[in-house]
Design a protein around this motif. Structure first.
Motif, PDB file in Angstrom:
ATOM      1  N   ASP A 804      14.823  27.646  15.317  1.00 46.43           N
ATOM      2  CA  ASP A 804      13.651  28.105  14.571  1.00 46.43           C
ATOM      3  C   ASP A 804      12.767  28.947  15.474  1.00 46.43           C
ATOM      4  OD1 ASP A 804      14.440  26.735  12.290  1.00 46.43           O
ATOM      5  OD2 ASP A 804      13.367  24.911  12.876  1.00 46.43           O
ATOM      6  N   ARG A 841       3.649  31.014   6.475  1.00 44.23           N
ATOM      7  CA  ARG A 841       4.494  30.594   5.365  1.00 44.23           C
ATOM      8  C   ARG A 841       5.601  29.668   5.865  1.00 44.23           C
ATOM      9  NH1 ARG A 841       4.755  33.613   0.397  1.00 44.23           N
ATOM     10  NH2 ARG A 841       3.415  35.458   0.417  1.00 44.23           N
ATOM     11  N   THR A 842       6.068  28.801   4.994  1.00 46.21           N
ATOM     12  CA  THR A 842       7.194  27.934   5.330  1.00 46.21           C
ATOM     13  C   THR A 842       8.484  28.741   5.408  1.00 46.21           C
ATOM     14  OG1 THR A 842       6.120  26.094   4.187  1.00 46.21           O
ATOM     15  CG2 THR A 842       8.464  25.868   4.674  1.00 46.21           C
ATOM     16  N   ASN A 843       8.666  29.655   4.462  1.00 45.12           N
ATOM     17  CA  ASN A 843       9.884  30.453   4.364  1.00 45.12           C
ATOM     18  C   ASN A 843       9.667  31.821   5.003  1.00 45.12           C
ATOM     19  OD1 ASN A 843      12.228  31.741   3.683  1.00 45.12           O
ATOM     20  ND2 ASN A 843      11.868  31.725   1.475  1.00 45.12           N
ATOM     21  N   THR A 845      11.743  34.328   5.321  1.00 44.54           N
ATOM     22  CA  THR A 845      12.313  35.470   4.598  1.00 44.54           C
ATOM     23  C   THR A 845      11.358  35.994   3.530  1.00 44.54           C
ATOM     24  OG1 THR A 845      13.435  34.005   3.018  1.00 44.54           O
ATOM     25  CG2 THR A 845      14.670  34.643   4.983  1.00 44.54           C
TER      26      THR A 845
END
Length: 889
Positions: A804, A841-843, A845
């Motif tokens: 990550d 943001r969590t995502n 993409t």
């Protein structure tokens, strides 16, 4: 008074120096004389009550070459007999010239002009020392220290006046007919009289003999301060207007959100806010209009970016309540819903126009706006009205209005036209768009923050611009970009290319007018795909992918040249699609037999050609769009288009087989891979020469023909997006014209995997990512092998990289860019917020704005935090401010 001019400039044979004089608004040309083609002199009679500006030119059979910058103000001391002006040529390529742009002179280094020039009334001789420099913090001043008593005997600085900033002046009385001294400029604090910085290098010297002991002046201008410290560097933030989120926006970012972004930039120590193009893209009133580089007008601003509440308060209470409710609903959406934004914006625009109509047309500011912009505003309003009436911007379908003429404006843009309100509502929208953006711009300027805009390289095929002046464009071609790592099939933007020969007939007036309009709102500008001014990638109208494009202009190979390089005889093997049975299964899998039977003719054993109805990519696209019986076979279109591109040479259009061009990325084709070694050697030689050497000087001259008209039209600070397949001549042209380059770490210039930020050139903008690619987090997490290499090679970390992209990794990459030598480090806002685990943001993409490989991409990214909330995030904001400060920016 006689004004005597002297400038030292080495001219070539056939050249001479001239001075352009503007005397009380009347222009004249003064020819200089020289005894050695280096020291040039001229004498002019002037009155001390005249207002005069002047500029030096090199005059030759090629025309006039002007020195850089605006006209010089002529300093005329009063009551004198003669004045002697010692000047130096202002070269455009000198790096310091960037600091005289509007971004620096009018915003970052803007002065309050508190100091006044000293007024001398005696008859003594005068020495006026002038320094042309703007890069200095607002609280400091330039001064002079020198060997004479008047210059403090190297101890105490003589303050210079900034009244005529960026021209600094010091006025000294001379009691003899001779001066002979050494001096240096310094930066000092006028409050303490303390010298902060001495300029580097040898002492400057001044030696001059006046013709008499009184009533003369020497005005000596030095062109730059020789900074001993590092040159100025700044930081900025980038986000499209549509991506901004606020509590008042109607589901999309608006011009009224920009001041909050400016406040955030100020809070975090940043001096620049960069946005994407803001012109109107409303062609279909669907999500397709989300593409910000496909404007229907290069002048009109985007209606969706207008804040409704800032126009006026709705008097209809039910409508006002409905607007408030709709605002709440749309602002809860994660991304922009263009259809809903479009429906609601235009609905309320019409309500507000009807409510405010009488007052609107009586408003003097409105009347001035309409009059000043009538040449584009009225055709644009008529265009929008006809789009609405006909349900399309494809103007060739507009019956009697398919061809533009001044009569169209005369017919439609008059109060006598029955549907005039449907025209005038666009005046209303554009006036308020202008008002809101202009107010945001002035707010940024007042805060010392530069607003940087974006100049798209192309125009929309069915735009008002193409309707009004189709002769300026090549409507039979499509602009795009050649293949790269982010779009392996290239990019097809669909725009017509420019007819440069026609545009040049009035010295590129269309471009100059466009730049002037942009300068109303922006003090800095990014030129999108600046390579297009050297050459544009042009795709034939009957093809779809960028792989079958050609550079325009270009120098194709003749038959004779190909013969010399080893390609002789029948060239069908190179020019016709190479289709063999053994690789059809690889491309089409279980559909291979269906493809053979339906779309191919077998010309000999296992050798195929495309049937006549699918010989071009446009035919293939149209076939699958119109034949519903093949709806379950649409996936075959990509493979068929690939077969069309299985060529090594592309015949030059209209040359009847006399000239040819190598296909781009030829090494990826099966046609190339199945050549023998000698055949590959021949193609390799052609390819290398054609794409990397043959056009260097040709494209250089193309850029030097086009770009100066744009660059000199305004005082905007100009940056060029020079990524991709870069001709060798690009860096020298950009340097000569003082255009700042772009450095993106993952798109390095040179044979390296990643850009080395510590080696970036000073005249550059560096950024960890941009709107055309994933953010730092998205990049890292999409390719772990790449992340591991970057972790070890660029971040200099040992061991295994985290899978990550942690906040610490994002911070390390941001710090690399802040510490880079580049003049500007500009960060997508996602990469800055990416340093905070709880705010990002969590995502990852979901943070990407555009996917260049997808021509149907929906540009709908919205920043997830309202600006009101971001302004209160003291932990993140303080962290960014500290990082900026520690980096020296």
């Amino acid at each position: 008074m006689i004004a005597n001019f002297h400038i030292n400039y080495g001219t070539k044979k056939g050249e001479q120096i001239a001075i352009q004089f503007n005397r009380n608004g009347v222009e004249e040309i003064i020819i200089c004389q020289s005894y050695d083609a280096t020291n040039w002199h001229a004498a002019v009679q002037v009155d001390d009550n005249e207002t005069i500006t002047y500029k030096y030119f090199v005059q030759s059979f090629k025309g006039l070459l002007a020195e850089h910058g605006a006209m010089r103000p002529l300093t005329i001391p009063k009551g004198l007999t003669q004045a002697f002006y010692q000047d130096a040529w202002r070269a455009e390529y000198e790096l310091e010239r960037a600091f005289f742009s509007a971004a620096f002179q009018d915003v970052i280094f803007k002065r309050n002009h508190a100091s006044e020039s000293i007024s001398k009334t005696s008859s003594a001789n005068r020495l006026v020392l002038q320094l042309f420099a703007s890069a200095i913090p607002q609280h400091l001043s330039f001064g002079i220290v020198g060997s004479s008593k008047a210059l403090g005997e190297w101890k105490h600085p003589l303050s210079m006046s900034d009244k005529n900033f960026p021209l600094w002046q010091a006025d000294i009385e001379i009691e003899s007919n001779q001066v002979d001294f050494e001096y240096k400029f310094v930066i000092f604090d006028p409050k303490t009289n303390k010298i902060i910085e001495w300029e580097r290098g040898e002492n400057r010297s001044c030696s001059f003999t006046f013709p008499s002991v009184k009533n003369n002046a020497l005005v000596r201008t030095d062109e730059s301060f020789r900074y001993a410290s590092a040159l100025w560097r700044g930081a900025g933030v980038a986000i499209p207007v549509f991506s901004l989120r606020s509590e008042k926006g109607l589901g999309i970012g608006e011009f009224t959100d920009i001041p909050m972004l400016v406040d955030w930039a100020t809070q975090t120590g940043m001096k620049l806010v960069q946005i994407l193009p803001v012109n109107d893209t409303v062609a279909t009133k669907t999500w397709v209009d989300s593409y910000p580089y496909a404007a229907i007008s290069v002048y009109a601003l985007h209606p969706y970016y207008v804040n409704l509440q800032a126009i006026a308060k709705l008097k209809d209470k039910a409508a006002a309540a409905q607007l408030e409710a709709t605002t709440h609903v749309l602002n809860q959406l994660e991304t922009v819903d263009y259809e809903q934004v479009s429906v609601n914006k235009f609905y309320y625009f019409k309500l507000l126009f009807e409510q405010e109509k009488k007052a609107f047309f009586k408003n003097k500011d409105v009347q001035t706006f309409i009059a000043d912009n009538a040449d584009w505003l009225k055709p644009y309003a008529a265009f929008c009205h006809l789009r609405d009436v006909n349900g399309t911007t494809q103007f060739h379908k507009w019956a009697q209005y398919s061809t533009f003429s001044p009569q169209v404006v005369a017919d439609l843009c008059t109060p006598q036209y029955p549907q005039f309100d449907e025209i005038a509502v666009y005046y209303f929208i554009q006036y308020h768009a202008h008002k809101q953006l202009f107010e945001a711009t002035n707010y940024a300027r007042s805060k010392g923050v530069v607003l940087k805009g974006d100049l798209p390289i192309g125009i929309y095929r069915y735009s008002c611009d193409a309707w009004v002046a189709p002769h300026l464009y090549n409507m039979d071609g499509q602009a795009g970009a050649p293949p790269d790592a982010y779009a392996v099939a290239g990019q097809n933007w669909g725009f017509p290319t420019y007819n440069w020969d026609v545009m040049a007939q009035d010295n590129f007036a269309w471009w100059r007018k466009r730049m002037t309009k942009l300068s109303e709102y922006f003090d800095a500008l990014r030129i999108d795909h600046i390579l297009g001014f050297f050459r544009i990638w042009q795709i034939p109208i009957d093809q779809v992918e960028g792989t079958l494009g050609l550079f325009n202009p270009r120098l194709p190979y003749s038959r004779q040249e190909l013969d010399v390089m080893g390609l002789r005889g029948n060239l069908d093997r190179y020019t016709q699609p190479y289709i063999r049975g053994h690789f059809l299964n690889e491309i089409f899998g279980e559909d291979a037999d269906f493809v053979r039977q339906t779309f191919l003719d077998e010309t000999s054993f296992s050798h195929f050609s495309l049937k006549s109805f699918v010989r071009t990519q446009a035919q293939i696209k149209e076939f699958f769009a119109e034949n519903k019986d093949f709806s379950d076979k649409k996936h075959l279109a990509k493979g068929l288009m690939q077969l069309v591109g299985e060529v090594l040479l592309i015949e030059e259009p209209l040359s009847h087989g006399a000239f040819f061009n190598p296909r781009i990325t030829v090494h990826t084709t099966r046609s190339y891979k199945e050549l023998d070694d000698f055949g590959k050697y021949i193609i390799d030689r052609l390819y290398d020469d054609y794409f990397f050497h043959r056009h260097d000087e040709f494209w250089k001259q193309q850029a030097l023909w086009k770009l100066p008209a744009l660059i000199h039209a305004t005082r905007m600070f100009i940056c060029g997006e020079d990524l991709g397949m870069i001709p060798n001549s690009v860096p020298s042209v950009m340097q000569a014209l003082n255009i700042i380059a772009l450095e993106i770490q993952r798109m390095p210039k040179g044979a390296t995997d990643f850009g080395e930020t510590h080696k970036y050139p000073y005249p550059s903008v560096c950024s960890p990512s941009c709107h055309d690619m994933s953010t730092v987090r998205g990049w890292w997490e999409s390719d772990y092998a790449m992340a591991q290499r970057f972790y070890n090679a660029s971040l200099k970390r040992y061991g295994t990289a985290p899978h990550d992209c942690t906040p610490e990794i994002v911070e390390a990459i941001n710090k690399q860019h802040l510490d880079a030598p580049s003049m500007w480090a500009i960060f997508p806002i996602q990469d800055l917020v990416g340093m905070n685990e709880s705010l990002r943001r969590t995502n990852a993409t979901a943070e990407q704005i555009n996917e260049p490989a997808n021509p149907q991409h929906y540009w709908r990214f919205r920043f997830h935090l309202p600006m009101e909330k971001l302004l209160l995030e003291t932990e993140l904001n303080g962290k960014i401010e500290k990082m900026v400060k520690l980096s020296g920016r």
